[in-house]
Design an enzyme around this catalytic site. Structure first.
Site, PDB file in Angstrom:
ATOM      1  N   GLY A   1      13.000  20.029  11.704  1.00 54.09           N
ATOM      2  CA  GLY A   1      12.897  18.569  11.784  1.00 54.09           C
ATOM      3  C   GLY A   1      13.904  17.979  10.825  1.00 54.09           C
ATOM      4  O   GLY A   1      13.622  17.850   9.628  1.00 54.09           O
TER       5      GLY A   1
ATOM      6  N   ASN B   1       3.531  12.605   7.491  1.00 53.80           N
ATOM      7  CA  ASN B   1       2.371  11.750   7.208  1.00 53.80           C
ATOM      8  C   ASN B   1       1.252  12.007   8.219  1.00 53.80           C
ATOM      9  O   ASN B   1       0.870  11.113   8.971  1.00 53.80           O
ATOM     10  CB  ASN B   1       2.783  10.275   7.293  1.00 53.80           C
ATOM     11  CG  ASN B   1       3.291   9.766   5.966  1.00 53.80           C
ATOM     12  OD1 ASN B   1       3.036  10.361   4.925  1.00 53.80           O
ATOM     13  ND2 ASN B   1       4.004   8.654   6.010  1.00 53.80           N
TER      14      ASN B   1
ATOM     15  N   SER C   1       5.960  11.455  -0.887  1.00 55.18           N
ATOM     16  CA  SER C   1       6.249  10.019  -0.973  1.00 55.18           C
ATOM     17  C   SER C   1       7.555   9.771  -1.710  1.00 55.18           C
ATOM     18  O   SER C   1       7.907  10.501  -2.626  1.00 55.18           O
ATOM     19  CB  SER C   1       5.131   9.276  -1.689  1.00 55.18           C
ATOM     20  OG  SER C   1       5.516   7.916  -1.824  1.00 55.18           O
TER      21      SER C   1
ATOM     22  N   LYS D   1      -2.279  11.401  -0.053  1.00 56.63           N
ATOM     23  CA  LYS D   1      -1.082  10.656   0.359  1.00 56.63           C
ATOM     24  C   LYS D   1      -1.493   9.401   1.140  1.00 56.63           C
ATOM     25  O   LYS D   1      -0.889   8.333   0.999  1.00 56.63           O
ATOM     26  CB  LYS D   1      -0.169  11.545   1.220  1.00 56.63           C
ATOM     27  CG  LYS D   1       1.011  10.808   1.869  1.00 56.63           C
ATOM     28  CD  LYS D   1       2.006  10.356   0.840  1.00 56.63           C
ATOM     29  CE  LYS D   1       3.134   9.448   1.242  1.00 56.63           C
ATOM     30  NZ  LYS D   1       3.595   9.220   2.552  1.00 56.63           N
TER      31      LYS D   1
ATOM     32  N   HIS E   1      -2.651   6.904  -1.358  1.00 51.99           N
ATOM     33  CA  HIS E   1      -1.433   6.422  -2.022  1.00 51.99           C
ATOM     34  C   HIS E   1      -0.804   5.303  -1.182  1.00 51.99           C
ATOM     35  O   HIS E   1      -0.466   4.235  -1.687  1.00 51.99           O
ATOM     36  CB  HIS E   1      -0.445   7.578  -2.201  1.00 51.99           C
ATOM     37  CG  HIS E   1       0.964   7.144  -2.478  1.00 51.99           C
ATOM     38  ND1 HIS E   1       1.795   6.644  -1.486  1.00 51.99           N
ATOM     39  CD2 HIS E   1       1.682   7.096  -3.624  1.00 51.99           C
ATOM     40  CE1 HIS E   1       2.953   6.311  -2.015  1.00 51.99           C
ATOM     41  NE2 HIS E   1       2.921   6.581  -3.306  1.00 51.99           N
ATOM     42  N   ASN E   2      -0.658   5.556   0.116  1.00 53.83           N
ATOM     43  CA  ASN E   2      -0.057   4.540   0.987  1.00 53.83           C
ATOM     44  C   ASN E   2      -0.929   3.296   1.078  1.00 53.83           C
ATOM     45  O   ASN E   2      -0.422   2.181   1.135  1.00 53.83           O
ATOM     46  CB  ASN E   2       0.181   5.107   2.388  1.00 53.83           C
ATOM     47  CG  ASN E   2       1.379   6.024   2.433  1.00 53.83           C
ATOM     48  OD1 ASN E   2       1.770   6.593   1.424  1.00 53.83           O
ATOM     49  ND2 ASN E   2       1.975   6.185   3.596  1.00 53.83           N
TER      50      ASN E   2
ATOM     51  N   GLU F   1      -0.346   1.335  -1.873  1.00 50.76           N
ATOM     52  CA  GLU F   1       0.983   0.713  -1.689  1.00 50.76           C
ATOM     53  C   GLU F   1       0.843  -0.576  -0.857  1.00 50.76           C
ATOM     54  O   GLU F   1       1.455  -1.600  -1.172  1.00 50.76           O
ATOM     55  CB  GLU F   1       1.874   1.743  -0.987  1.00 50.76           C
ATOM     56  CG  GLU F   1       3.255   1.289  -0.616  1.00 50.76           C
ATOM     57  CD  GLU F   1       3.966   2.364   0.237  1.00 50.76           C
ATOM     58  OE1 GLU F   1       3.952   3.564  -0.121  1.00 50.76           O
ATOM     59  OE2 GLU F   1       4.518   2.003   1.286  1.00 50.76           O
TER      60      GLU F   1
ATOM     61  N   ARG G   1      -1.466  -7.948   7.284  1.00 50.67           N
ATOM     62  CA  ARG G   1      -0.336  -7.544   8.146  1.00 50.67           C
ATOM     63  C   ARG G   1      -0.657  -7.840   9.605  1.00 50.67           C
ATOM     64  O   ARG G   1       0.216  -8.275  10.369  1.00 50.67           O
ATOM     65  CB  ARG G   1      -0.022  -6.057   7.968  1.00 50.67           C
ATOM     66  CG  ARG G   1       0.597  -5.759   6.626  1.00 50.67           C
ATOM     67  CD  ARG G   1       1.283  -4.400   6.628  1.00 50.67           C
ATOM     68  NE  ARG G   1       1.634  -4.005   5.273  1.00 50.67           N
ATOM     69  CZ  ARG G   1       2.385  -2.952   4.973  1.00 50.67           C
ATOM     70  NH1 ARG G   1       2.856  -2.174   5.925  1.00 50.67           N
ATOM     71  NH2 ARG G   1       2.667  -2.662   3.721  1.00 50.67           N
TER      72      ARG G   1
END
Ligand code: NBP
Length: 478
Positions: free
Chosen positions: A11, A104, A130, A184, A187-188, A191, A289
Site C-alpha cells: 500500500g 485507521n 497518527s 487511535k 485520539h482522533n 482531535e 460537523r
C-alpha cells in the site's frame, strides 16, 4: 541471493510510502508493494536512493523478499481493502508471520481479523498511526495493539521510526486485540473536540469580538506560548494568517464552511454511547460537523430564523482572554472524557491500558500533540486508578481558575447568537459532574409514572413503585 528485507509495506499511497521511507532512512531493509504496480515503480524511481528497498510486482515476490518470521505492514484504505489484502496474503504466509494493519481500521474489525489470522496460525497487529503524511515520514505517534510477543518482533523498527520527545519514543505496546486501533480512534475523537473548540473560539472572536482572521491568527500565535501550546493551536495561527492568492482576502474567508469527516469521531461517539460514558465534547464536535454539512438548509434558515441583533462586545481584550481560558478548560474536559472512555473500554475488554503511557506517546508526532499531555502522564503516574482527570489537583485548579471566564464566554456567545456546542456542553458536563445531587430523581419519578420502571429511595434499600393512577400509595418492588 539478495539479502531479505527486515519488513515489508504493501500500500504505497501517501501514508504507506512515507512509512516505508521512514523505515529505510533509519537503516531497515524494506520490501515494497502496491496493488497497482505503476505506483511501486514510481515510488522506487523517486525514493529508491533513500535506503535499502526491494520492489515487488506481485504479492508472492513481496512475501519471498522478507526474512522470517515475516513482518508485513498493510497500509491500504480502511475497510474492505484490508480484508482483501489479508485474504490474498494469508495463503502465501507461514505460521508465526505477522500482519500489521497500520491504517485507521475500526477496532471491532481488528478484533475479528486478529481472531481469523490466529486460526490460520498468523499473528495480527492493529496499529494506530497518527501524524498524517508528514508524521509518517519524519516520526509519527504509533499505537501498536496485538500480541505482546509479536510487538517484541517489531518494537525496534516501530520505536526507531516514531517521533521522539525528550529521548522517549512516541510508541509503546497499547494492549491486545483491537486496543491499538481503539486508542487511535479516541485520539482522533479528541482531535475532533480540540478542532471544534478552536473553531468556536474563532467564531466568537469574529462575531462578538469583531476581529479579522489575521488578527485572530496573531492571538492564536500568542496563545501557543502558554498553557494552550500545541500543534493545533500553532497551525491555527498559520492557517488564519494565510492570504488567498486569488482574491487577496484571508484564505479562510473563501473556504466553504462544510467540515468533512472520515468516521473515527463518529465511531468514538457511538462507542461512548455503547459503554455508557458521557462524552459530550467529542460527540458535539461530530454533530457540529454534520450541522455544517447542511449548507443549503442553513442558508435558508439564516434568512428565516431570527437571532439577536449583531453587536460587538465592549471589552474585546477581556473577551480574548476569557476565550483563551474557556478554550483551555473545555479542552481539559474533552481529554478527561476521552480518557474516561479509554478506561471504561479497557475494563470492558480486559485490555489493561496504561493511560499515562497513552498520553506520553501522544506528546509528539500526532495531531493532538501538546505540552499539557505531560500533566496527564503525571496524573496517571500518581493515580493509576483515576476515575476522572478533573479530580487531579492540577486539573481541578485549572478548570476552577478558568470557570468565571468560561461562564462569561458561554453567556456572551448565547447573547450574540454564536453557536458554541463544545464550550457549553463541556461547561454543562463540569457542572453536572460536580453535583452531588442532580435532577435525575425527577427523571426516575416520571419513568415510574408512565412505565412503572420503579425508583430507589435515599432513605431505604430496594426498589419502589408508586401506584400513580390508583391510590397513590408506594409499594416495594423488590
Ligand atoms: P488510502 O486510504 O487512500 O488508500 C490507498 C491505498 O489502498 C492504495 O495503495 C491502494 O492501492 C490501496 N488499495 C485499495 Br484503495 N483497495 C485495495 C485492494 N482491494 N487491495 C489492495 N490495495 C488496495 O491511503 P492513505 O491515505 O495512505 O491511508 C492509508 C491508511 O492510513 C488508511 O487507513 C488511512 O485512514 C490511514 N491514515 C491516513 C492518514 C492520512 O493523513 N492520510 C493519517 C493516518 C492514518 P492502488 O494504488 O492499487 O489503488
Amino acid at each position: 541471493m539478495a539479502e531479505k528485507s527486515r519488513i515489508g509495506v504493501t500500500g504505497l499511497a501517501v501514508m504507506g510510502a512515507n512509512l516505508a521511507r521512514n523505515m529505510a532512512r533509519r537503516g531497515f531493509g524494506v520490501a515494497v508493494h502496491n496493488r497497482t504496480t505503476a505506483k511501486t515503480t514510481e515510488f522506487l524511481a523517486e525514493h529508491g536512493h533513500e535506503g535499502a528497498f526491494t520492489g515487488a510486482e506481485t504479492l508472492q515476490e513481496f512475501v519471498d523478499a522478507l526474512e522470517t518470521p515475516r513482518k508485513i505492514v498493510v497500509m491500504v484504505k480502511a475497510g474492505k481493502p484490508v480484508d482483501a489484502v489479508i485474504d490474498e496474503l494469508t495463503p502465501l504466509l507461514d505460521p508465526g508471520d505477522i500482519i500489521i494493519d497500520a491504517g485507521n481500521s475500526h477496532f471491532p474489525d481488528t478484533d475479528r481479523r486478529a481472531a481469523e489470522c490466529a486460526e490460520r496460525g498468523l499473528r495480527f497487529m492493529g496499529v494506530g498511526v497518527s501524524g498524517g503524511e508528514e508524521g509518517a515520514l519524519n516520526g509519527p505517534s504509533i499505537m501498536p495493539g496485538g500480541p505482546l510477543e509479536a510487538y517484541g518482533e517489531v518494537e525496534e523498527i516501530l520505536t526507531a521510526i516514531a517521533a521522539d520527545v525528550d529521548g522517549t519514543p512516541c510508541c509503546t505496546h497499547v494492549g491486545p486485540g483491537g486496543a491499538g486501533h481503539y486508542v487511535k480512534m479516541v485520539h482522533n475523537g479528541i482531535e475532533y473536540a480540540d478542532i471544534q473548540l478552536i473553531a468556536e473560539a474563532y467564531d466568537l472572536l469574529t462575531h462578538a469580538g469583531g476581529l479579522s482572521a489575521p488578527e485572530i491568527g496573531k492571538i492564536f500565535e500568542q496563545w501557543n506560548s502558554g498553557d494552550l501550546e500545541s500543534f493545533l493551536i500553532e497551525i491555527t495561527g498559520i492557517v488564519l494568517a494565510k492570504t488567498d492568492d486569488r482574491t487577496g482576502r484571508p484564505l479562510v474567508d473563501v473556504v466553504v464552511d462544510q467540515a468533512e469527516q472520515k468516521g473515527t469521531g463518529r465511531w468514538t461517539a457511538i462507542d461512548a454511547l455503547d459503554l455508557g460514558v458521557p462524552l459530550t465534547g467529542i460527540t458535539e464536535a461530530v454533530f457540529a460537523r454534520t450541522l455544517s454539512a447542511l449548507r443549503d438548509e442553513r442558508a435558508e434558515a439564516a434568512r428565516t430564523l431570527a437571532g439577536p441583533t449583531p453587536a460587538r462586545v465592549a471589552d474585546v481584550d477581556r473577551l480574548v482572554d476569557d476565550v483563551r481560558q474557556a478554550l483551555y478548560a473545555s479542552k481539559v474536559v474533552a481529554y478527561a472524557q476521552g480518557f474516561a472512555q479509554m478506561r471504561a473500554a479497557s475494563n470492558a475488554h480486559g485490555w489493561d491500558l496504561d493511560l499515562g503511557a497513552m498520553a506520553r506517546i501522544w506528546r509528539g508526532g500526532c495531531i493532538i500533540r501538546a505540552q499539557f499531555l505531560n500533566r496527564i502522564t503525571e496524573a496517571y503516574a500518581e493515580h493509576p486508578d483515576l476515575d476522572n482527570l478533573l479530580m487531579v489537583p492540577y486539573f481541578t485548579k485549572a478548570v476552577s481558575d478558568a470557570q468565571d471566564a468560561w461562564r462569561r464566554v458561554v453567556v456572551t456567545a448565547t447573547e450574540h447568537g454564536v453557536a458554541i456546542p463544545a464550550f457549553s456542553s463541556s461547561l454543562s458536563y463540569y457542572d453536572g459532574y460536580r453535583r452531588e445531587r442532580g435532577p435525575a430523581n425527577l427523571i426516575q419519578g416520571l419513568r415510574d409514572y408512565f412505565g412503572a420502571h420503579t425508583y430507589r429511595r435515599t432513605d431505604a434499600d430496594g426498589a419502589f413503585h408508586t401506584r400513580w393512577s390508583q391510590d397513590g400509595t408506594e409499594v416495594s418492588a423488590s
